[in-house]
Design an enzyme around this catalytic site. Structure first.
Site, short mmCIF file in Angstrom:
data_model
loop_
_atom_site.label_atom_id
_atom_site.label_comp_id
_atom_site.label_asym_id
_atom_site.label_seq_id
_atom_site.Cartn_x
_atom_site.Cartn_y
_atom_site.Cartn_z
CE1 TYR A 31 12.05 31.41 2.98
CE2 TYR A 31 12.40 29.04 2.95
CZ TYR A 31 12.03 30.21 2.31
OH TYR A 31 11.63 30.17 1.00
CE LYS B 206 -0.30 -0.26 5.06
NZ LYS B 206 -1.15 -0.64 6.19
C1 LIG Z 1 -0.49 -1.67 6.83
C2 LIG Z 1 -1.10 -2.91 7.27
C3 LIG Z 1 -0.31 -4.07 7.44
C4 LIG Z 1 1.17 -4.07 7.31
O1 LIG Z 1 1.73 -3.63 8.50
P1 LIG Z 1 3.30 -3.56 8.78
O2 LIG Z 1 3.41 -3.23 10.20
O3 LIG Z 1 3.83 -2.51 7.90
O4 LIG Z 1 3.84 -4.90 8.45
C5 LIG Z 1 -0.97 -5.24 7.77
N1 LIG Z 1 -2.30 -5.26 7.94
C6 LIG Z 1 -3.09 -4.18 7.82
C7 LIG Z 1 -4.52 -4.29 8.03
C8 LIG Z 1 -2.50 -2.96 7.49
O5 LIG Z 1 -3.27 -1.88 7.37
#
Ligand SMILES: *Cc1c(COP(=O)(O)O)cnc(C)c1O
Length: 728
Positions: free
Chosen positions: A622, A389
């Site tokens: 800045y 994702k």
């Molecule tokens: C993002 C996510 C994961 C992955 O989690 P990590 O800690 O990055 O391994 C797994 N399950 C769900 C439902 C998530 O939203």
């Protein structure tokens, strides 16, 4: 000036893709000469004047050309790191493309020459494609692909000396079927063996017997300092004389079946190549392309020159005078190749340098390494579902998923419909689970792209089912049911057993999975461990309940990265691994029950644009937030918070020339400033490492995240889209 993007000598550590090769002008120049020698072999320039002279030139001397190309390949391909530092697949892909294009280019001539009239058709065609080439000069491409393959395998499993010896023995076997065949075939047994071999290929001059030894020689020379001129010259003179003597003797006895391989040829090449390594300077990049093109197109030029001579009725003057013919073919080949090479380079020059400003280097091999490590920690029968994702946590979802798919991963998870569609459109197969909520109105896309939707609760299941029933009466959408075991984010409550089992009755949902998310799996605190235990228990109780109803249990999953490292014993079908795949823990000091060796996949680097001197009391940036308390030297680095470098980074530093340079003043949208007073020799165009390794120093993702008061997950996923992603 350090702006040379080629990073010839010093910078090559950061420029993994760029061949340091360009410095060897001798090799570079000889490429053209070697290509012309190949034309000579195919046109026999001296034939009209002296048969013996032609034999010496084309049957012996010019035979250095192709071994030279193989040695150059070996020399540059494996330079430095041995066989595992380069991707054979990539090499293969490139050469297959070239070979394919060449086959097409010569298809008319091959057909005209009756190459495809042989019978049995398919076996002969296969022989031609794999060994002989579908046109007389095209054997080079399969030979280099097969040869490199042989060398990769030899190098992987054997010590260098053994590998070299084997390649030499292969060469000897080839030799006896080549220029020594007249002698070796005297022995009936040997003749029998070669009779069999020659059914597989027309010549032993191929990727199995001919190429490996020259590749190995090239590799060997890439690992050591070349001999000085004072040894190269006598070495070359003696070996060349012996080669000549050997060739003359063999031809005197009419021993050669074909004249590509001599005993003295590898020795001659050994000295010749080192001689060519000596001149150094600014190389002309197009020579590589041009020499390849000359090699590729010269048989067409032979045909064209002949045809032209016929049309203007000048065969006597052009074709029958071997030297004129050779010169005409060479001139036409060189002209066409140079023109094409020029156009090609100009097209390339139009592209921008991808490492011009700020970029993220993403290591495929580290990604694979992390996957292997994590897979070894998975419970039995549990497979990795790679969480890609948010553009694979900033690493590039398509590239990451494609790499993982190539190593056998068959399940992926994304947050949104659009992310899922992007993967499908780019050739990712297998399961793609959308973990977020997709609007029921978009159900059509779930089916069109075969995406698996998470059912976020009972009401959503009803809505999705209704939408599907109205629009696609016969199509079911595949879903995984999310169970809320205490995180209180998405999912149907784990105590709502009736609602959960009801979902299994919905006709338009195909339930292939059920999962929950552990919200404190990273913590080793007793209270959190107890809480997680209750979550796990609650989840399995739902599964038991469904089993009790006689339902077929779908795939179960509940761990993410910390889940598998702290609760490795759970029974499940998938583990949804995100952050750990990218080689980072969320926070710096996190300890887990199981520890695996993770390597950060990404490095972030940027160019220095300007160097300035600062007097005491002058300020930077800045709000004049930084004030010099002494004379300083500072550098402006072309990366800022729009690229994802957090503005609130405190105690931040970058690495330059393997030394830490503290970030001073406020981080701007597009640049930041560092103190380089203590680092000698820094200039514009130099590279600063914001995250990753430089020399002995490194900055880890966890350190950078801590400096910004966040976790690596956020740091990665907020990297800017304008940060160029470069895959290694
Ligand atoms: C993002 C996510 C994961 C992955 O989690 P990590 O800690 O990055 O391994 C797994 N399950 C769900 C439902 C998530 O939203």
């Amino acid at each position: 000036m350090k702006y040379s993007m080629k990073n010839k000598n010093s910078g090559s550590k950061l420029d993994n893709g760029g061949p340091p090769a360009m410095d060897y002008v001798g090799i570079d120049r000889f490429r053209i000469a070697a290509a012309v020698m190949v034309i000579a072999i195919h046109t026999s320039p001296l034939l009209s004047f002296s048969k013996a002279g032609d034999m010496v030139l084309t049957g012996i001397l010019a035979r250095v050309a192709v071994p030279f190309f193989f040695m150059a390949t070996g020399f540059f391909l494996f330079q430095g790191g041995g066989a595992n530092s380069f991707s054979y697949m990539k090499f293969l892909r490139k050469n297959m493309l070239l070979y394919g294009a060449a086959i097409l280019l010569f298809l008319p001539l091959s057909i005209y020459a009756g190459h495809f009239n042989q019978s049995p058709f398919l076996p002969e065609l296969l022989k031609d494609i794999v060994f002989n080439g579908t046109f007389y000069h095209l054997w080079y491409f399969p030979a280099v692909m097969l040869g490199v393959g042989v060398v990769v395998i030899l190098q992987r499993y054997l010590r260098f000396q053994t590998a070299f010896t084997i390649s030499f023995v292969l060469y000897l076997v080839g030799l006896l079927g080549d220029s020594y065949y007249g002698f070796s075939s005297q022995a009936p047994f040997i003749r029998e063996v070669y009779h069999i071999l020659f059914q597989c290929f027309d010549y032993t001059r191929n990727g199995l017997f001919f190429t490996p030894v020259y590749l190995m020689l090239g590799i060997f020379l890439s690992k050591r300092k070349p001999l000085p001129l004072s040894q190269c010259i006598p070495g070359l003179s003696v070996s060349l004389s012996l080669l000549l003597a050997e060739g003359l003797l063999l031809h005197y006895f009419s021993a050669p079946r074909h004249d590509s391989m001599y005993l003295m040829l590898p020795v001659t090449m050994y000295f010749l190549f080192q001689l060519l390594l000596l001149p150094k300077g600014q190389a002309v990049k197009t020579r590589r392309t041009v020499s390849l093109l000359i090699y590729l197109i010269h048989p067409w030029c032979i045909v064209l020159v002949r045809g032209f001579a016929k049309v203007i009725k000048a065969q006597e003057a052009i074709v029958h005078n071997s030297i004129i013919f050779f010169l005409a073919v060479t001139a036409l080949s060189v002209f066409l190749a140079a023109a094409a090479g020029y156009l090609w380079e100009r097209r390339k020059a139009g592209k921008t340098c991808r490492k011009g400003r700020a970029w993220a280097e993403i290591s495929r091999s580290r990604l694979r390494h992390n996957l292997t490590q994590l897979e070894s920690a998975l419970p039995e029968n549990c497979r990795a579902m790679a969480v890609v994702k948010a553009d694979a946590y900033g690493h590039g979802a398509v590239a990451v998923a494609a790499e993982l798919q190539a190593t056998g991963v068959k399940a992926f998870a994304v947050a949104s419909l659009e992310e899922g569609i992007q993967l499908r459109k780019n050739g990712i197969r297998g399961t793609i689970l959308i973990m977020g909520c997709t609007h029921p109105q978009n159900a059509v896309h779930l089916i069109r792209y075969r995406l698996v939707q998470t059912v976020v609760d009972h009401d959503y299941a009803i809505a999705l089912n209704r939408e599907l029933a109205s629009g696609f009466k016969h199509r079911k959408a595949e879903v995984h049911i999310k169970i809320d075991t205490g995180m209180h984010r998405l999912g149907e409550g784990c105590d709502h057993l009736k609602q959960i089992s009801d979902m299994f009755q919905l006709p338009n949902l195909k339930i292939s999975g059920m999962y929950t998310h552990l919200c404190a799996a990273d913590s080793r605190l007793e209270e959190d461990v107890r809480f997680t235990g209750r979550q796990i228990e609650c989840f399995y109780q739902v599964a038991e309940y469904l089993k009790g109803l006689g339902a077929h249990l779908p795939a179960l999953h509940l761990q993410s990265s910390y889940g598998i490292l702290n609760y490795p014993e759970l029974r499940c079908d998938f583990a949804r691994i995100g952050i750990a795949l990218y080689g980072a823990m969320s926070q710096e000091d996190d300890r887990t029950k199981v520890s695996v060796d993770l390597k950060p996949v990404m490095s972030i680097r940027a160019r220095i644009s300007v160097i300035k001197k600062l007097s005491e009391n002058e300020t930077v940036g800045y709000g004049r937030q930084f004030k010099a308390d002494r004379q300083m030297r500072i550098a402006t680095v072309s990366i800022g918070y729009a690229d994802g470098i957090p503005r609130n980074l405190s105690g931040g530093r970058v690495l330059i020339n393997g030394m830490a340079a503290p970030i001073i003043g406020r981080i701007c949208m597009d640049q930041l400033t560092v103190d380089i007073t203590h680092i000698p020799g820094v200039g514009p165009g130099d590279i600063a490492t914001i995250m990753g390794q430089d020399g002995k120093e490194k900055i880890t993702p966890e350190q950078l995240a801590r400096g910004a008061g966040t976790i690596t997950n956020e740091l990665f996923s907020r990297l800017g889209s304008r940060l160029e992603r470069i895959y290694l």
